[in-house]
Every structure is written in C-alpha cells, then in structure tokens.
Design a protein around this motif. Structure first.
Motif, mmCIF file in Angstrom:
data_model
loop_
_atom_site.group_PDB
_atom_site.id
_atom_site.type_symbol
_atom_site.label_atom_id
_atom_site.label_comp_id
_atom_site.label_asym_id
_atom_site.label_seq_id
_atom_site.Cartn_x
_atom_site.Cartn_y
_atom_site.Cartn_z
ATOM 1 N N GLY A 354 17.893 27.917 49.508
ATOM 2 C CA GLY A 354 18.175 26.529 49.260
ATOM 3 C C GLY A 354 17.531 26.201 47.941
ATOM 4 N N LYS A 355 16.619 24.906 48.196
ATOM 5 C CA LYS A 355 16.022 24.214 47.113
ATOM 6 C C LYS A 355 14.807 25.328 46.313
ATOM 7 N N ALA A 356 14.087 26.043 47.177
ATOM 8 C CA ALA A 356 13.016 26.760 46.824
ATOM 9 C C ALA A 356 13.612 28.002 45.898
ATOM 10 N N THR A 357 14.666 28.468 46.114
ATOM 11 C CA THR A 357 15.503 29.718 45.499
ATOM 12 C C THR A 357 16.208 28.967 43.903
ATOM 13 N N GLU A 358 16.660 27.782 44.029
ATOM 14 C CA GLU A 358 16.958 27.084 42.856
ATOM 15 C C GLU A 358 15.823 26.831 41.975
ATOM 16 N N GLU A 359 14.716 26.458 42.481
ATOM 17 C CA GLU A 359 13.537 26.289 41.427
ATOM 18 C C GLU A 359 12.970 27.752 40.992
#
Length: 436
Positions: A354-359
């Motif tokens: 999710g968000k951590a992978t995107e960042e």
C-alpha cells in the motif's frame, strides 16, 4: 550448438531471414525518398544557406532526417512530426484521463491511439510545412540568390502538401517495417538517418589525416575515446535497479498459486531520449525565429544562446534534468504499481503493502532518475566539448548516440529472442521424436 554458432547461422532461420530482408528493403526505400527534391526550391542556394543555419532547429532535425532536410527533399520533415504527436498524446494523459484509459484497453485502445496520432501528425506536418514555405520565401542565399524560384500560393501549397505526403509516407513505411521486419520501424528510420551521416564523417576525418591536420596518434586517441563512450552508453542504457517482489501463497479453488519470487526492474534512464529532444526544441526555438522573424529580441537571445557557450550548455543540461524527472513521472506511477502489487498479493520484503510501498518506489525512482538525468545531460553536452576542445570534424554524442545505442540493443534483443524461439522449437521436435 552454442550461442555463437546460432549468431553465425541466424540467416538460416526462414522467419528471421524474411524479416531482415524486409528491413533492408524498407531502409532502401527510405534512403531513395531522401533524394527526391521538393518542387520550386533552388537546391544550391538552400544548401549554402543551410550551412549557416546548422545551429538552428533545422540543423537538429537534419541529423534525424539523414540529410533529407539539407537537400530539402519531400522527406525533409522525416518522422519528427509523428514523434512530436506521440509525445503530445502521452503528455495529454495527465490532463485527459480518457486518453490514459485507452492505453489500458489493449489492442483496441492502441488502434484508436494510432488513429489519433496519425491525425495529429498530419496537422503538425501541415503547420510546419506551411510555416517553412513562408519562411523560405523571405530568405536568400549568402550570395543573394533567392531560395524559392517562384514565390506565391502555388509554391506554398505544393511545398506543404509535398512535405506532409513525404512525412506520412515515412510513417506508413515505419508501421509496415514494425509489422513485418525486426524492431520498431519508426526508430529504424531515425537510426538509418543518423548512421547515414557516419560515413561522410569518416571520410572527412581521413581527409584531415591525409592533409596532416590530424596525426595518427590523435586519431587513435579519438577512436579509444569513442569506444569508451559507446561502452559507457551501452552500460547505462542497460542499467536498472531490480527490486525483489514476493508473492504470497493463496488458494484459488483447489489450486494454490503464488509463493514465487520475482523482481521489478527500474531503468536508470527511464525517460529515454525524450528529455534532450524537448530541451533542444526549446533552446532552438528562439534561434530559429531569429532567422525567420527579424525581431531584435530574438536576435539578442540568439546571441546569448550559442551552442558551445557556457550559458547554453548549462541551460541545456538543466532542461534535460528537469524533463527527465517530468517524463519519468508521467510514464511511471508508483501509486498504480503499488496498488497492482497489493491486488495480486505481491509485496517488497521489509516494506508494507500500500502506501509504504508507494513511498518506497517513489524514493528509489527519484534517486536513480537523478543518476540517469546526469548521465543523459553528460552525453548530450559532450559533443560541444569534443568539437570545441578537440576540433573534431563530426558530431558525436547527444541524442543521436542515445538513439543509435537504444535501437541497436533492441535489434540484438529481438534477434536473440528469435534464436531462442528457434532453439526451443527444435528441442520440442526432438522430444516428440524420442517419445514416439
């Protein structure tokens, strides 16, 4: 039979042999079209004027037209209008989500995009052709001879239609080459145009050696420098950051899928040759206007933006770095990649979905894009240094070098794919015989 034997005997593969033959025929037709002149032009006067305008946008386009613009043939515009149309459509995906959706619709969406690209190419050709015809009517050769034999609306219409027809013919030829030969046909046409300028450069260099302007030792140093730059360019074009991807096991019906490990390749030069093309177009615009429009402000800007000057090269490098980040952000969306990984049960070890992978992807892409942007800027600024400091009699490096290396690597990859397929088919046939 090892890979070397396959490379030596690749012509024995019927499919590959047919595709290579189609490729050579297509390139021969293209080179023939380069020498067909546009009606109504004084060729000698235009050539003498062109030598003075080599630093304008015309000089830049002539590199990719294989000398067609220098001769002002019907193929003078080359395939650059098509490339410009393709880039414009890709940029419009940011503004119009409906165009972005076409990229995801598979073959049907690609076919619609191809239609839009062709129509936009025709519009660009008509605008450029008409603008060039108006500009040529106002210009004269250094000796005072007129460029246009009989100015007027007949010349403008004839020139506009001739340039548009020649450019669209090259687009059609490129599409046929893509379908029936090896590699991308449009890229091969640009590749052939750039390579066509290598032989005159070699002839000029040998002439300088014969006259004593260059020594054999200096020529050897230049050859070693060129070889080193080619190796470095090939290395950087193939360089990538491989991010490991693990897929969790899950049960679908009675089958258990997943549990595999793969990787996500992020190229160091994700943007390719688009940034230097954009940067050159912007820098050459005032220079080109100064030649066609007698306005004092354009002449002043032209005096500052001289290729080879420190200000010009600094602005050029800065624009390349900016467009590298800009275009990479358009063609690679970390949020979309992260969502797709989460949807299919994939994750990066040590990073939450999710968000951590995107960042994480955005952070890695930002860092490697900086390396790629500096590399592209270095390769594109290099020609000015070589010409100014070493007095080389030819243009080496820049966008042309990136295109030549990229197309050559693509051709070698497709030839290797044909060889592997042929070897796999032979292996399957042998296996069936043994089973029988």
């Amino acid at each position: 039979m090892n890979g070397r034997d396959n490379l030596l005997n690749f012509a024995n593969i019927p499919e590959l042999k047919r595709r290579l033959l189609y490729l050579f025929i297509g390139l021969a037709i293209y080179r023939f079209g380069v020498h067909i002149p546009t009606p109504g032009i004084n060729g000698e006067a235009f050539l003498s004027l062109f030598k003075q305008a080599s630093g304008t946008l015309f000089g830049f386009l002539d590199i990719f037209s294989g000398g067609a613009l220098r001769r002002f043939s019907i193929c003078a515009l080359g395939v650059m209008p098509y490339i410009s149309a393709s880039i414009i459509l890709e940029l419009m995906t940011v503004v119009y989500p409906s165009i972005k959706e076409l990229y995801k619709e598979g073959p049907e969406g690609k076919r619609k995009l191809a239609y839009y690209t062709r129509y936009l190419t025709i519009a660009i050709c008509l605008i450029q052709g008409f603008g060039i015809s108006l500009g040529l009517e106002r210009m004269t050769a250094p000796n005072g001879a007129p460029i246009v034999i009989e100015p007027g609306w007949l010349f403008r219409i004839t020139t506009t239609l001739s340039l548009t027809a020649g450019s669209m013919f090259l687009v059609w030829l490129g599409e046929q080459m893509t379908e029936h030969s090896i590699g991308n046909g449009i890229s091969m046409i640009i590749f052939a145009g750039i390579v066509a300028g290598i032989f005159p450069a070699i002839a000029r260099t040998l002439k300088f050696v014969q006259t004593g302007e260059f020594s054999l030792f200096f020529l050897l140093i230049v050859l070693l420098l060129i070889f080193g730059i080619l190796v470095f360019t090939c290395f950087m074009e193939l360089a990538q950051r491989r991010i490991p991807i693990h897929y969790a096991r899950r049960q679908v019906g009675r089958q258990i899928i997943g549990g595999q490990t793969s990787y996500l390749p992020l190229k160091v030069n994700t943007a390719g040759v688009i940034p230097p093309i954009f940067a050159l177009a912007i820098l050459m615009f005032p220079t080109t206007l100064a030649n066609f429009v007698p306005v004092e402000i354009f002449k002043q800007i032209n005096s500052f933006l001289r290729p080879g000057s420190i200000l010009y090269e600094a602005i050029f490098a800065g624009l390349i770095i900016f467009f590298c980040y800009f275009y990479t952000a358009i063609i690679f969306n970390p949020k979309e990649v992260a969502d797709n990984l989460k949807k299919w049960g994939g994750f990066i070890p040590g990073i939450r979905p999710g968000k951590a992978t995107e960042e994480f992807l955005d952070r890695v892409l930002t860092r490697i894009t900086l390396i790629g942007a500096l590399y592209v800027a270095f390769i594109c600024v290099l020609p000015s240094f070589l010409i100014a400091k070493l007095n080389l009699p030819f243009y080496f490096g820049g966008t042309s070098l990136l295109i030549v290396v990229g197309v050559a690597l693509d051709i070698m990859g497709q030839i290797e794919a044909h060889l592997i397929t042929r070897q796999y088919e032979s292996f399957v046939k042998q296996s069936k015989l043994k089973i029988k």
